[in-house]
Design an enzyme around this catalytic site. Structure first.
Site, PDB file in Angstrom:
ATOM      1  N   GLU A  22       0.498  -1.640   0.004  1.00 52.94           N
ATOM      2  CA  GLU A  22       0.042   0.010  -0.177  1.00 52.94           C
ATOM      3  C   GLU A  22       1.142   1.432   0.010  1.00 52.94           C
ATOM      4  O   GLU A  22       0.431   2.136   0.409  1.00 52.94           O
ATOM      5  CB  GLU A  22      -1.152   0.201   1.224  1.00 52.94           C
ATOM      6  CG  GLU A  22      -2.124  -1.106   0.604  1.00 52.94           C
ATOM      7  CD  GLU A  22      -2.807  -1.205   2.415  1.00 52.94           C
ATOM      8  OE1 GLU A  22      -2.879  -0.459   3.174  1.00 52.94           O
ATOM      9  OE2 GLU A  22      -3.961  -1.641   2.524  1.00 52.94           O
ATOM     10  N   GLU A  59      -5.027  -8.375  -0.377  1.00 56.18           N
ATOM     11  CA  GLU A  59      -5.806  -7.818   0.479  1.00 56.18           C
ATOM     12  C   GLU A  59      -6.960  -7.602  -0.005  1.00 56.18           C
ATOM     13  O   GLU A  59      -7.278  -7.180  -1.474  1.00 56.18           O
ATOM     14  CB  GLU A  59      -5.144  -7.011   1.273  1.00 56.18           C
ATOM     15  CG  GLU A  59      -3.924  -7.043   2.754  1.00 56.18           C
ATOM     16  CD  GLU A  59      -3.780  -5.834   2.965  1.00 56.18           C
ATOM     17  OE1 GLU A  59      -4.371  -4.794   3.792  1.00 56.18           O
ATOM     18  OE2 GLU A  59      -2.331  -6.139   3.342  1.00 56.18           O
TER      19      GLU A  59
END
Length: 333
Positions: free
Chosen positions: A183, A283
């Site tokens: 991320e 995810e």
């Protein structure tokens, strides 16, 4: 002996695939990658060519009951369904995570590993809010990515400590879907939204060379994993290309998707950026519909995050639609 036999049968599972390559298959970026690591990457490519996708679930060792609840919830939705990708994190209880990874690998699971790293000068138990998301100035960052600096030295010590755990996995012939510094296109981690000549790409390359060239870790499949660019007013995630280190440093391009923000264009951007390299969903919060999953046809696996099997995120029908989908490969298969 047990470990060698397990790896042998695992190898057979991976290479004994009658796979007609519909898309180009890339070799590992590490030319010294182990046989089982190469076999796993090839198996993932074949899975995509077959129109399939592996299921996964992240195990948060800090909240063990939640993981058990997730497994029970998936079982309730689809009898016998067990996610085949087992996700762990080296930031907390690394000894325990490594032992669990070895055990799960021997039982047929694929191992995905995250690293919520603390700041280079932090020591002891990682504090997520104060360290992983802690204040880290631009000056400190530039010192970190400057070879020979004190911050760089502290960072190398940090990386070396993590390498010891990855070496245990290598000694047990466990190939790892390695997704560090994920991320990075968001703003919430210390490595997030670092751009330019001294930006995130420098850190990624530093980590690759330290683990590959210095520590001789040949069991890692390198998963570069930004967050799905969202259309959300609270926070912002920038485009993928600003943080991409280059094809020679990435085996798999993944994305994290939450809040039902399933956009076809973000999948297609990854396809273009990686030049056809393997994709994954690192995810997942709220699951896509079966129709949406079918349109994202280059993803090799998805990994639902701990506790996101709760009804407020995913109903039993939603879990059944995905974990019971004919395209989805669970452990029993």
């Amino acid at each position: 002996m047990k470990s060698r036999l397990t790896s042998f049968f695992y190898l057979l599972l991976c290479v004994a695939v009658n796979c007609s390559a519909q898309n180009k298959h890339f070799s590992p970026i590490n030319e010294n990658a182990s046989v089982t690591t190469r076999a796993l990457l090839e198996r993932l490519y074949c899975t995509v060519d077959e129109g399939k996708i592996f299921s996964g679930l992240h195990h948060n060792q800090l909240f063990m009951p939640n993981y058990r609840n997730d497994l029970n919830r998936i079982e309730e939705a689809v009898s016998g369904a067990v996610p085949v990708v087992w996700g762990g994190d080296l930031a907390w209880d690394a000894d325990k995570v490594v032992n669990m990874s070895i055990d799960h690998h021997r039982r047929g699971y694929l191992i995905s590993m995250t690293w919520h790293a603390a700041r280079p000068f932090d020591r002891g138990q990682v504090n997520f809010r104060k360290q992983t998301q802690g204040k880290f100035s631009k000056k400190e960052w530039e010192e970190l990515v400057t070879e020979g600096s004190e911050m760089n030295r502290l960072w190398l010590e940090q990386v070396d400590s993590i390498a010891q755990y990855l070496k245990v996995l290598q000694e047990n012939d466990v190939p790892v879907l390695w997704r560090p510094f994920h991320e990075m296109n968001g703003e919430w981690f210390l490595w997030g939204d670092r751009r330019g000549e001294k930006g995130f790409t420098v850190l990624w390359k530093m980590l690759y060379h330290r683990l590959t060239d210095y520590h001789k870790l040949n069991n890692l499949i390198w998963v570069w994993n930004p967050n799905n660019p969202r259309k959300h007013p609270v926070d912002k995630e920038m485009g993928y290309s600003l943080y991409y280190p280059g094809d020679e440093y990435v085996d798999v391009l993944a994305a994290d998707v939450y809040h039902r923000e399933w956009f076809q264009d973000t999948h297609d951007q990854l396809v273009t950026l990686g030049g056809g390299k393997l994709l994954a969903l690192g995810e997942v919060g709220e699951l896509p519909s079966a129709e949406q999953l079918a349109s994202y046809n280059r993803y090799a696996w998805f990994m639902i995050w701990t506790s996101f099997t709760q009804d407020k995120y995913n109903t039993l029908d939603a879990l059944k639609e995905i974990f019971g989908n004919e395209r989805v490969i669970n452990l029993k298969e």
